[in-house]
Scaffold this motif. Structure first.
Motif, PDB file in Angstrom:
ATOM      1  N   ALA A  68      37.894  40.122  41.265  1.00 14.90           N
ATOM      2  CA  ALA A  68      38.276  39.014  40.386  1.00 14.90           C
ATOM      3  C   ALA A  68      39.095  39.477  39.186  1.00 14.90           C
ATOM      4  CB  ALA A  68      37.028  38.288  39.897  1.00 14.90           C
ATOM      5  N   ASP A 123      38.249  30.497  38.369  1.00  5.98           N
ATOM      6  CA  ASP A 123      39.216  29.571  38.957  1.00  5.98           C
ATOM      7  C   ASP A 123      39.145  29.663  40.471  1.00  5.98           C
ATOM      8  OD1 ASP A 123      41.490  31.465  39.998  1.00  5.98           O
ATOM      9  OD2 ASP A 123      41.042  32.170  37.976  1.00  5.98           O
ATOM     10  N   ARG A 124      39.692  28.665  41.157  1.00  7.34           N
ATOM     11  CA  ARG A 124      39.550  28.540  42.604  1.00  7.34           C
ATOM     12  C   ARG A 124      40.080  29.767  43.335  1.00  7.34           C
ATOM     13  NH1 ARG A 124      42.869  27.206  46.508  1.00  7.34           N
ATOM     14  NH2 ARG A 124      44.507  26.645  45.033  1.00  7.34           N
ATOM     15  N   ARG A 125      41.223  30.302  42.934  1.00 12.20           N
ATOM     16  CA  ARG A 125      41.817  31.425  43.655  1.00 12.20           C
ATOM     17  C   ARG A 125      40.955  32.679  43.532  1.00 12.20           C
ATOM     18  NH1 ARG A 125      48.104  32.103  42.483  1.00 12.20           N
ATOM     19  NH2 ARG A 125      47.759  33.657  44.098  1.00 12.20           N
ATOM     20  N   ARG A 126      40.448  32.949  42.346  1.00 13.55           N
ATOM     21  CA  ARG A 126      39.592  34.127  42.176  1.00 13.55           C
ATOM     22  C   ARG A 126      38.287  33.961  42.947  1.00 13.55           C
ATOM     23  NH1 ARG A 126      40.193  36.907  36.271  1.00 13.55           N
ATOM     24  NH2 ARG A 126      42.269  36.175  35.761  1.00 13.55           N
ATOM     25  N   GLU A 134      35.738  35.689  50.054  1.00 14.59           N
ATOM     26  CA  GLU A 134      36.293  36.373  51.229  1.00 14.59           C
ATOM     27  C   GLU A 134      35.842  37.828  51.279  1.00 14.59           C
ATOM     28  OE1 GLU A 134      40.465  35.797  50.803  1.00 14.59           O
ATOM     29  OE2 GLU A 134      40.417  33.676  51.419  1.00 14.59           O
ATOM     30  N   GLU A 149      37.789  32.226  45.642  1.00 19.67           N
ATOM     31  CA  GLU A 149      38.069  32.387  47.071  1.00 19.67           C
ATOM     32  C   GLU A 149      38.202  33.860  47.434  1.00 19.67           C
ATOM     33  OE1 GLU A 149      41.507  30.045  47.884  1.00 19.67           O
ATOM     34  OE2 GLU A 149      40.384  28.152  48.030  1.00 19.67           O
ATOM     35  N   ARG A 150      38.860  34.647  46.564  1.00 22.28           N
ATOM     36  CA  ARG A 150      38.998  36.086  46.841  1.00 22.28           C
ATOM     37  C   ARG A 150      37.629  36.758  46.878  1.00 22.28           C
ATOM     38  NH1 ARG A 150      43.159  36.390  42.827  1.00 22.28           N
ATOM     39  NH2 ARG A 150      41.845  37.799  41.594  1.00 22.28           N
TER      40      ARG A 150
END
Length: 267
Positions: free
Chosen positions: A183, A155-158, A164, A160-161
């Motif tokens: 993740a 998913d997008r949030r994982r 980063e 992105e983490r």
């Protein structure tokens, strides 16, 4: 070397792949006697904890690659990825005449050994997880039920983490397990989900990021190429040059020279 080898009980699962030549191998393990006329691509599997009571090699093996996989990747693959109890599933003590996937893994491992890349640790770890899953699927003494959601993209949030984390630690030596921890996923599940989301393996993604960072430094800094190569994770400038040319079509020195040629001289 030909001859009789001492009995042993490996702590790790051993996969031996004959790369060149032919040999006759007579071995006893797990209550079985196996006599094999080995040729290129023949694979011998000895699961962790299985005693090989007798091994005799009648002809010298010209070139044989031994890959050792600890028990933990198998448990992780079975428990988290395949939803299988490892106590009820075991790998077979087996001889495999040919297996294209194992042959592919062996080739990538050899390539990395001969020409170390910027993210070799990630590559070897990813290959190990993939090989463990493959062995469980193809050579386990039982049947397994694949996990329905194993190949869903991150998913997008994982994602992105993870991106980063990679950006912040690009010059550090980290592993796929570190990315999977960011993740909050198993290594095997993360590897496939990351590829489904980005179209690249973690190894390919990190290698690309490191080469891109090296390219920017070559264009904007006067830092020695050897220093840039080391910061990008390469063991030598020669390996860096080889990978850089393969990815970008020019050597680091050629790229830097082309920029200096286009830059107008001062007054």
């Amino acid at each position: 070397m030909p001859g009789e080898l001492p009995a042993l009980t490996p702590r790790d699962t051993e996969i031996a792949i004959l790369l060149r030549g032919r040999s006759f191998v007579d071995r006893i393990g797990s209550g079985q006697r196996q006599r094999t006329h080995g040729r290129r691509g023949t694979v011998w599997v000895c699961p962790a904890g299985i005693e090989e009571e007798y091994i005799n090699i009648s002809d010298p093996m010209v070139d044989c690659l031994h890959i050792f996989l600890p028990a933990r990747p198998f448990e992780e693959t079975m428990l988290r990825d395949l939803d299988v109890d490892p106590a009820r599933l075991e790998l077979r003590y087996d001889v495999i005449a040919q297996d294209p996937f194992i042959d592919h893994v062996a080739g990538r491992v050899l390539q990395e050994m001969e020409n170390p890349s910027a993210a070799g640790r990630l590559l070897v770890e990813t290959l190990g997880v993939a090989l463990a899953a493959h062995l469980v699927h193809r050579y386990a003494a039982g049947t397994i039920r694949p996990h329905d959601s194993a190949d869903k993209p991150l998913d997008r949030r994982r994602l992105e983490r993870v991106e980063e984390f990679i950006a912040a630690h690009l010059s550090d030596d980290f592993a796929v397990s570190d990315l999977a921890a960011v993740a909050c996923m198993s290594v095997a599940h993360f590897t496939r989900s990351f590829r489904a989301a980005t179209g690249r393996t973690p190894y390919d993604y990190v290698s690309g990021c490191r080469l891109d960072q090296a390219r920017r430094r070559l264009l904007t800094e006067d830092t020695q190429i050897a220093e840039i190569a080391a910061a990008a994770g390469f063991s030598s400038q020669a390996n860096f040059t080889r990978a850089f040319r393969k990815a970008l079509g020019v050597t680091p020195a050629q790229l830097r020279a082309s920029v200096r040629t286009r830059t107008p001289a001062g007054p």
